[in-house]
Write a protein that holds these residues in place. Structure first.
Motif, PDB file in Angstrom:
ATOM      1  N   UNK A   1     -21.148  25.708   9.248  1.00  0.00           N
ATOM      2  CA  UNK A   1     -22.299  24.638   9.374  1.00  0.00           C
ATOM      3  C   UNK A   1     -22.151  23.469   8.441  1.00  0.00           C
ATOM      4  N   UNK A   2     -21.310  23.700   7.412  1.00  0.00           N
ATOM      5  CA  UNK A   2     -21.150  22.502   6.448  1.00  0.00           C
ATOM      6  C   UNK A   2     -20.019  21.698   7.040  1.00  0.00           C
ATOM      7  N   UNK A   3     -19.077  22.377   7.797  1.00  0.00           N
ATOM      8  CA  UNK A   3     -18.083  21.559   8.652  1.00  0.00           C
ATOM      9  C   UNK A   3     -18.733  20.675   9.647  1.00  0.00           C
ATOM     10  N   UNK A   4     -19.801  21.228  10.223  1.00  0.00           N
ATOM     11  CA  UNK A   4     -20.449  20.484  11.329  1.00  0.00           C
ATOM     12  C   UNK A   4     -20.991  19.305  10.920  1.00  0.00           C
ATOM     13  N   UNK A   5     -21.424  19.267   9.524  1.00  0.00           N
ATOM     14  CA  UNK A   5     -22.066  17.940   8.940  1.00  0.00           C
ATOM     15  C   UNK A   5     -20.962  16.986   8.824  1.00  0.00           C
ATOM     16  N   UNK A   6     -19.757  17.511   8.329  1.00  0.00           N
ATOM     17  CA  UNK A   6     -18.636  16.632   8.298  1.00  0.00           C
ATOM     18  C   UNK A   6     -18.240  15.991   9.382  1.00  0.00           C
ATOM     19  N   UNK A   7     -18.332  16.706  10.695  1.00  0.00           N
ATOM     20  CA  UNK A   7     -17.759  16.238  11.722  1.00  0.00           C
ATOM     21  C   UNK A   7     -18.867  15.056  12.174  1.00  0.00           C
ATOM     22  N   UNK A   8     -20.162  15.328  11.830  1.00  0.00           N
ATOM     23  CA  UNK A   8     -21.248  14.332  12.218  1.00  0.00           C
ATOM     24  C   UNK A   8     -20.846  13.097  11.613  1.00  0.00           C
ATOM     25  N   UNK A   9     -20.401  13.149  10.256  1.00  0.00           N
ATOM     26  CA  UNK A   9     -20.092  12.045   9.475  1.00  0.00           C
ATOM     27  C   UNK A   9     -18.737  11.149   9.764  1.00  0.00           C
ATOM     28  N   UNK A  10     -18.088  11.914  11.009  1.00  0.00           N
ATOM     29  CA  UNK A  10     -16.866  11.328  11.469  1.00  0.00           C
ATOM     30  C   UNK A  10     -15.645  11.737  10.738  1.00  0.00           C
ATOM     31  N   UNK A  11     -15.670  12.820   9.812  1.00  0.00           N
ATOM     32  CA  UNK A  11     -14.599  13.362   9.124  1.00  0.00           C
ATOM     33  C   UNK A  11     -14.046  14.666   9.526  1.00  0.00           C
ATOM     34  N   UNK A  12     -13.079  14.290  10.594  1.00  0.00           N
ATOM     35  CA  UNK A  12     -12.390  15.388  11.489  1.00  0.00           C
ATOM     36  C   UNK A  12     -11.052  15.722  10.600  1.00  0.00           C
ATOM     37  N   UNK A  13     -10.807  16.938  10.311  1.00  0.00           N
ATOM     38  CA  UNK A  13      -9.641  17.562   9.955  1.00  0.00           C
ATOM     39  C   UNK A  13      -8.450  17.054  10.765  1.00  0.00           C
ATOM     40  N   UNK A  14      -7.404  16.358  10.108  1.00  0.00           N
ATOM     41  CA  UNK A  14      -6.435  16.150  10.636  1.00  0.00           C
ATOM     42  C   UNK A  14      -5.234  17.319  11.046  1.00  0.00           C
TER      43      UNK A  14
ATOM     44  N   UNK B   1       0.758  -1.272  -0.094  1.00  0.00           N
ATOM     45  CA  UNK B   1       0.006   0.041  -0.077  1.00  0.00           C
ATOM     46  C   UNK B   1       0.788   1.193   0.041  1.00  0.00           C
ATOM     47  N   UNK B   2       0.521   2.238  -1.012  1.00  0.00           N
ATOM     48  CA  UNK B   2       1.177   3.414  -0.966  1.00  0.00           C
ATOM     49  C   UNK B   2       0.935   4.451   0.391  1.00  0.00           C
ATOM     50  N   UNK B   3      -0.204   4.293   0.989  1.00  0.00           N
ATOM     51  CA  UNK B   3      -0.448   4.981   1.890  1.00  0.00           C
ATOM     52  C   UNK B   3      -0.994   4.140   3.290  1.00  0.00           C
ATOM     53  N   UNK B   4      -1.029   4.916   4.433  1.00  0.00           N
ATOM     54  CA  UNK B   4      -1.374   4.237   5.577  1.00  0.00           C
ATOM     55  C   UNK B   4      -2.463   3.602   5.797  1.00  0.00           C
ATOM     56  N   UNK B   5      -3.494   4.196   5.284  1.00  0.00           N
ATOM     57  CA  UNK B   5      -4.953   3.827   5.474  1.00  0.00           C
ATOM     58  C   UNK B   5      -5.580   4.064   4.196  1.00  0.00           C
ATOM     59  N   UNK B   6      -6.746   3.157   4.128  1.00  0.00           N
ATOM     60  CA  UNK B   6      -7.573   3.545   2.784  1.00  0.00           C
ATOM     61  C   UNK B   6      -8.586   4.591   3.105  1.00  0.00           C
ATOM     62  N   UNK B   7      -8.877   5.353   2.008  1.00  0.00           N
ATOM     63  CA  UNK B   7      -9.998   6.339   2.091  1.00  0.00           C
ATOM     64  C   UNK B   7     -11.153   5.652   1.531  1.00  0.00           C
ATOM     65  N   UNK B   8     -12.514   5.632   1.935  1.00  0.00           N
ATOM     66  CA  UNK B   8     -13.545   5.181   1.389  1.00  0.00           C
ATOM     67  C   UNK B   8     -14.086   6.178   0.274  1.00  0.00           C
ATOM     68  N   UNK B   9     -14.837   5.716  -0.688  1.00  0.00           N
ATOM     69  CA  UNK B   9     -15.118   6.579  -1.724  1.00  0.00           C
ATOM     70  C   UNK B   9     -16.391   7.517  -1.199  1.00  0.00           C
ATOM     71  N   UNK B  10     -16.961   7.202  -0.092  1.00  0.00           N
ATOM     72  CA  UNK B  10     -17.943   8.134   0.576  1.00  0.00           C
ATOM     73  C   UNK B  10     -17.058   9.158   1.140  1.00  0.00           C
ATOM     74  N   UNK B  11     -16.079   8.888   1.751  1.00  0.00           N
ATOM     75  CA  UNK B  11     -15.205   9.791   2.699  1.00  0.00           C
ATOM     76  C   UNK B  11     -14.810  10.809   1.737  1.00  0.00           C
ATOM     77  N   UNK B  12     -14.199  10.190   0.690  1.00  0.00           N
ATOM     78  CA  UNK B  12     -13.686  11.147  -0.352  1.00  0.00           C
ATOM     79  C   UNK B  12     -14.656  12.124  -0.992  1.00  0.00           C
TER      80      UNK B  12
END
Length: 356
Positions: free
Chosen positions: A223-236, A150-161
């Motif tokens: 507000x859009x960021x809050x939606x992303x956080x609710x989906x579990x997508x937290x900026x690293x 694997x080129x990266x340490x983790x997979x990114x799901x299509x929905x996550x992208x």
């Protein structure tokens, strides 16, 4: 500036659209990702031997099929006719004994080729499943093997992208609407003449428009960021996420002010924002790296800042760059776009007011 903020509160048309559009896109992306992730197929096993189970396991390991176990070929045909299945895979009676004795066994595949894309998924996955089966039951028989690196340490799901991309479309559409409608509204209501006669420099009027639109745009982006956080997508990388949010918003608000100054009509600004913004969004890496698209689409995408904003958001959230532009050049391009957009907004305002 304060007047623009008050009017946006009284008439929240742009605010609503800047939220409704990305949320709608997110819902469509979720439905798209869920519906297109795997191909539904019916699998019939006439026998119950060891190799029958191994072949079904190999079909599942192909990462393509959503398997429905069915009792007969007629049941599979019924599912195909009802368009609830793309194919029926039938493992014949005596399959295990034939494999054990080195004889040829024929697995039948009945394909619903109504949709060529799904049918091709099945055509590609069947040889892969067959190879996986052979490799699993006779691991020493094949004169080769493979090892995944694997080129990266983790997979990114299509929905996550896809989900991260809604932040870009929120800034793109929201920025054009907040900047464009705020500027056009002054001409429609006739208050632009009062601003022109006021003892203030033209640039201060433009900056007032930009600051009011930035305030509204940042509120919508949160507000859009809050939606992303609710989906579990937290900026690293929060610093990068905030930086690209402000830069991208500033670019499109500035362009919106320019469009509003020249059009002088909110009825023109609104469809123009969608006509310009949506095609740019779709070719600029919303579904994957732009280098995976057609060469022409990739060249066009590199001209505009949306592709670089998308890439920066993906890196901020998922930790990798989906673009071959070096980060230092990516930030340089975004900053240059911000300066150019600011200049265009000022020139458009001066040109619009020079005629009065």
């Amino acid at each position: 500036m304060l007047n623009d903020l008050r009017l946006n509160l009284v008439s929240p048309f742009a605010t609503i659209l800047s939220l409704v559009v990305p949320i709608n896109f997110l819902i469509l992306f979720v439905l798209f990702a869920i519906g297109g992730a795997q191909v539904p197929v019916g699998v019939v096993t006439a026998g119950n031997g060891h190799y029958d189970a191994s072949f079904v396991q190999a079909l599942g390991d192909a990462l393509t099929f959503h398997i429905h176990r069915i009792s007969s070929l007629s049941a599979g045909q019924q599912l195909i006719q009802m368009h609830r299945s793309v194919a029926t895979i039938a493992i014949p009676n005596g399959f295990s004994s034939a494999i054990a004795t080195g004889q040829t066994a024929h697995v039948s595949l009945t394909l619903n080729n109504l949709n060529a894309d799904f049918a091709d998924d099945v055509r590609r996955a069947m040889p892969l499943a067959t190879l996986n089966f052979y490799h699993s039951v006779f691991p020493t028989a094949l004169p080769f093997g493979w090892k995944e690196v694997d080129s990266y340490t983790h997979n990114v799901t299509f929905l996550g992208y896809l989900a991260v991309s809604i932040q870009t479309v929120a800034l793109l559409i929201g920025g054009l609407l907040f900047g464009g409608r705020g500027s056009a509204r002054e001409w429609e209501s006739g208050t632009m003449k009062e601003l022109m006669l006021a003892p203030v420099r033209p640039w201060s009027v433009v900056f007032g428009k930009l600051l009011a639109a930035m305030t509204n745009g940042i509120a919508s982006a949160i507000l859009v960021l809050v939606v992303l956080l609710l989906l579990g997508l937290r900026p690293a990388d929060w610093g990068q996420f905030i930086g690209v949010t402000i830069l991208t918003l500033f670019v499109f608000i500035s362009l919106g002010v320019a469009i509003g100054s020249l059009a002088k009509s909110q009825l023109i600004v609104t469809p123009f924002a969608f006509a310009l913004g949506l095609p740019l969004f779709f070719i600029s890496g919303a579904f994957g790296p732009i280098t995976w698209s057609t060469p022409a689409a990739g060249v066009i995408a590199r001209i505009f800042p949306v592709a670089y904003a998308n890439a920066a958001f993906q890196h901020a959230v998922h930790g990798y760059w989906p673009i071959d532009t070096r980060p230092v050049w990516l930030w340089t391009i975004l900053i240059c776009w911000a300066l150019v957009a600011l200049g265009v907004s000022g020139l458009a305002y001066r040109r619009a007011t020079a005629k009065h």
